[in-house]
Enzyme design. Structure first.
Site, short mmCIF file in Angstrom:
data_model
loop_
_atom_site.label_atom_id
_atom_site.label_comp_id
_atom_site.label_asym_id
_atom_site.label_seq_id
_atom_site.Cartn_x
_atom_site.Cartn_y
_atom_site.Cartn_z
N TYR A 112 0.86 -1.19 0.00
CA TYR A 112 0.00 0.00 0.00
C TYR A 112 0.89 1.23 0.00
O TYR A 112 1.76 1.36 -0.85
CB TYR A 112 -0.96 -0.08 1.19
CG TYR A 112 -2.15 0.83 1.04
CD1 TYR A 112 -2.94 0.83 -0.11
CD2 TYR A 112 -2.51 1.69 2.07
CE1 TYR A 112 -4.02 1.67 -0.25
CE2 TYR A 112 -3.60 2.54 1.95
CZ TYR A 112 -4.36 2.52 0.79
OH TYR A 112 -5.43 3.35 0.66
N LYS A 159 -20.19 -20.87 -10.08
CA LYS A 159 -19.45 -20.73 -11.34
C LYS A 159 -18.06 -20.15 -11.06
O LYS A 159 -17.05 -20.61 -11.62
CB LYS A 159 -20.23 -19.82 -12.28
CG LYS A 159 -19.70 -19.76 -13.70
CD LYS A 159 -19.96 -21.07 -14.43
CE LYS A 159 -19.61 -20.98 -15.90
NZ LYS A 159 -20.63 -20.34 -16.71
N GLU A 176 -23.80 -14.82 -17.70
CA GLU A 176 -24.44 -16.05 -17.26
C GLU A 176 -25.93 -15.82 -16.98
O GLU A 176 -26.32 -14.81 -16.38
CB GLU A 176 -23.77 -16.55 -15.97
CG GLU A 176 -24.10 -17.95 -15.58
CD GLU A 176 -23.32 -18.98 -16.37
OE1 GLU A 176 -23.69 -20.17 -16.29
OE2 GLU A 176 -22.35 -18.62 -17.03
N ASP A 177 -26.75 -16.76 -17.43
CA ASP A 177 -28.17 -16.81 -17.03
C ASP A 177 -28.91 -15.50 -17.28
O ASP A 177 -29.61 -14.98 -16.40
CB ASP A 177 -28.28 -17.23 -15.56
CG ASP A 177 -27.85 -18.67 -15.34
OD1 ASP A 177 -27.67 -19.39 -16.34
OD2 ASP A 177 -27.70 -19.08 -14.19
N ASP A 190 -23.93 -19.57 -21.49
CA ASP A 190 -25.14 -20.31 -21.86
C ASP A 190 -25.24 -20.49 -23.37
O ASP A 190 -25.78 -21.50 -23.84
CB ASP A 190 -26.39 -19.56 -21.37
CG ASP A 190 -26.36 -19.33 -19.87
OD1 ASP A 190 -26.01 -20.26 -19.15
OD2 ASP A 190 -26.66 -18.21 -19.44
N GLY A 248 -33.81 -20.25 -27.98
CA GLY A 248 -33.21 -19.27 -27.09
C GLY A 248 -31.73 -19.10 -27.32
O GLY A 248 -31.21 -19.40 -28.41
N ALA A 249 -31.03 -18.67 -26.28
CA ALA A 249 -29.61 -18.35 -26.40
C ALA A 249 -28.78 -19.55 -26.82
O ALA A 249 -27.98 -19.48 -27.75
CB ALA A 249 -29.11 -17.79 -25.06
N ASN A 308 -32.86 -29.53 -18.57
CA ASN A 308 -32.51 -29.91 -17.19
C ASN A 308 -33.57 -29.40 -16.23
O ASN A 308 -34.08 -28.30 -16.41
CB ASN A 308 -31.15 -29.33 -16.81
CG ASN A 308 -30.04 -30.36 -16.86
OD1 ASN A 308 -30.25 -31.51 -16.50
ND2 ASN A 308 -28.87 -29.95 -17.31
#
Length: 425
Positions: A40, A95, A137-138, A163, A197-198, A287
């Site tokens: 520092y 994750k 994500e998601d 995804d 979708g994605a 899933n």
């Protein structure tokens, strides 16, 4: 089998004591006044000035080059739907933990409480200097497409919506190996994708890059086949609209070589599978319950090549076999993006590894005596530690070759040795 109640208790205990799955620890000595003066004030001023003069020095003097942000707004959490930013935090922490234990990458989970695309993009851009890479994500479609596109265009660090692209990479590797077993050429096969979708869009795009002909690909959503004259199609769905006269999933599957399901449970029937071409390739990835039950699919055709997203059946399609090592390779060459060349390099390397003898590590982790390339083993097990070196190196090489690496690796053998030291035991 563990009773549901007992398992749920164990899950909550695991996450609660102590709270969460991550913590921050110092990586340098700190237990003296001298060390603190280096870490520092006053010593820290020197690297600050170096970075102000040359921004890329942030990779040398800070954690930026080994730090990924796992970012979500919780609008499309796998199996749970739109549960919101805060409720998605356990998933994002998990994750981040996988990044660390599998690839030695530090990761922070960041949950952004907005469904507004502009606000989300502006927030990520504002914090991006902290990180060497962004793992989205998601995030629900169609917003996820615009979010990723804008961030890739406006940031000079790797950005990947896992995804989309993680799923595409793993299923592509599995597809290549399934075609080998089926004795078919990718340019000849007819593919039906259920779900728009994605993940579906990214998988379809990568299959086209691998050689599937666009006129041989049909995509379906909850309303049936996506065809050119259908009203109300989004721009993303329009890209995959077919000129074919078929209108239902059942019609589309007649004579098809491959079914990819990234949709919901129980939309595929044994009769549909029986209508497919010889050696049908069926990836039922919904899933926790796939588009058709594993047992029903296996009983429908003796020549089927089947994969699901579940760990309790053969051929689990799991993104964990890809994303840690894709980011590892990208970070290690200071890549400015994750491009098509890098994704394809990962596909080919993952596919190749499944054809090699398994290690003692895999025998013990999965309690198998032997596992050989076959209809029951078309993709490597997620815990195969060879993925670390093989995929990371392939991705790094592709980044260098395609011109997006700002720090090309000179000694690849030394790099391989370095990778072997990073994975947590």
């Amino acid at each position: 089998m563990i009773k549901k109640e007992t398992f749920e208790e164990q899950v909550l205990e695991y996450h609660q004591n102590p709270s969460g799955k991550l913590r921050v620890e110092p990586s340098k000595p700190y237990d003296s006044q001298y060390y603190l003066s280096l870490a520092y004030t006053p010593g820290v001023a020197l690297p600050c000035l170096k970075i102000a003069e040359q921004p890329e020095d942030a990779y040398r003097y800070t954690t930026k080059g080994n730090l990924v942000a796992v970012i979500s707004n919780g609008t499309a959490v796998l199996g749970l739907g739109n549960i919101g930013a805060l409720a998605s935090k356990p998933v994002m922490e998990g994750k981040a933990m996988l990044f660390k234990v599998l690839a030695g990458i530090d990761a922070f989970d960041i949950e952004i409480d907005t469904a507004d695309v502009d606000r989300f993009v502006d927030t990520v851009k504002a914090i991006a200097p902290t990180f060497g890479g962004i793992n989205l994500e998601d995030i629900k479609a169609p917003e996820c497409f615009e979010i990723e596109r804008r961030l890739k265009d406006e940031l000079q660090i790797p950005v990947m919506h896992d995804d989309q692209h993680g799923t595409a990479i793993i299923t592509s590797a599995a597809l290549l190996n399934a075609l080998d077993l089926a004795g078919k050429q990718i340019k000849d096969i007819r593919v039906v994708v259920n779900g728009a979708g994605a993940a579906a869009s990214a998988c379809a795009d990568l299959y086209l890059d691998l050689g599937v002909k666009k006129e041989h690909l049909i995509m379906c959503d909850s309303k049936g086949v996506i065809y050119a004259s259908r009203e109300g199609l989004t721009a993303e769905k329009s890209r995959f609209a077919t000129e074919s006269s078929v209108r239902t999933l059942s019609e589309a599957l007649v004579g098809a070589d491959m079914f990819l399901g990234v949709s919901k449970a129980d939309v595929l029937t044994p009769d549909m599978i029986r209508s497919m071409a010889p050696n049908p390739i069926v990836f039922a990835l919904a899933n926790p319950n796939p588009e058709i039950a594993y047992e029903a699919a296996i009983e429908s055709r003796p020549d089927i090549i089947l994969a699901t997203g579940r760990s309790d059946y053969p051929n689990q399609v799991n993104n964990v076999a890809g994303f840690p090592y894709i980011f590892r390779g990208a970070l290690d060459v200071w890549a400015s993006t994750i491009n098509k060349e890098m994704k394809l390099a990962a596909v080919y390397e993952i596919a190749a590894l499944a054809k090699e003898p398994i290690t003692e590590e895999i025998r013990q982790a999965y309690h198998v005596d032997n596992l050989v390339f076959s209809r029951e083993y078309i993709i490597p097990k997620p815990l195969d530690s060879r993925l670390m070196t093989r995929v990371s190196i392939a991705v790094a090489r592709a980044a260098v070759k395609s011109g997006v690496a700002r720090k090309p690796i000179k000694d690849w053998d030394d790099y391989a040795n370095h990778l072997n030291t990073l994975r947590k035991k």
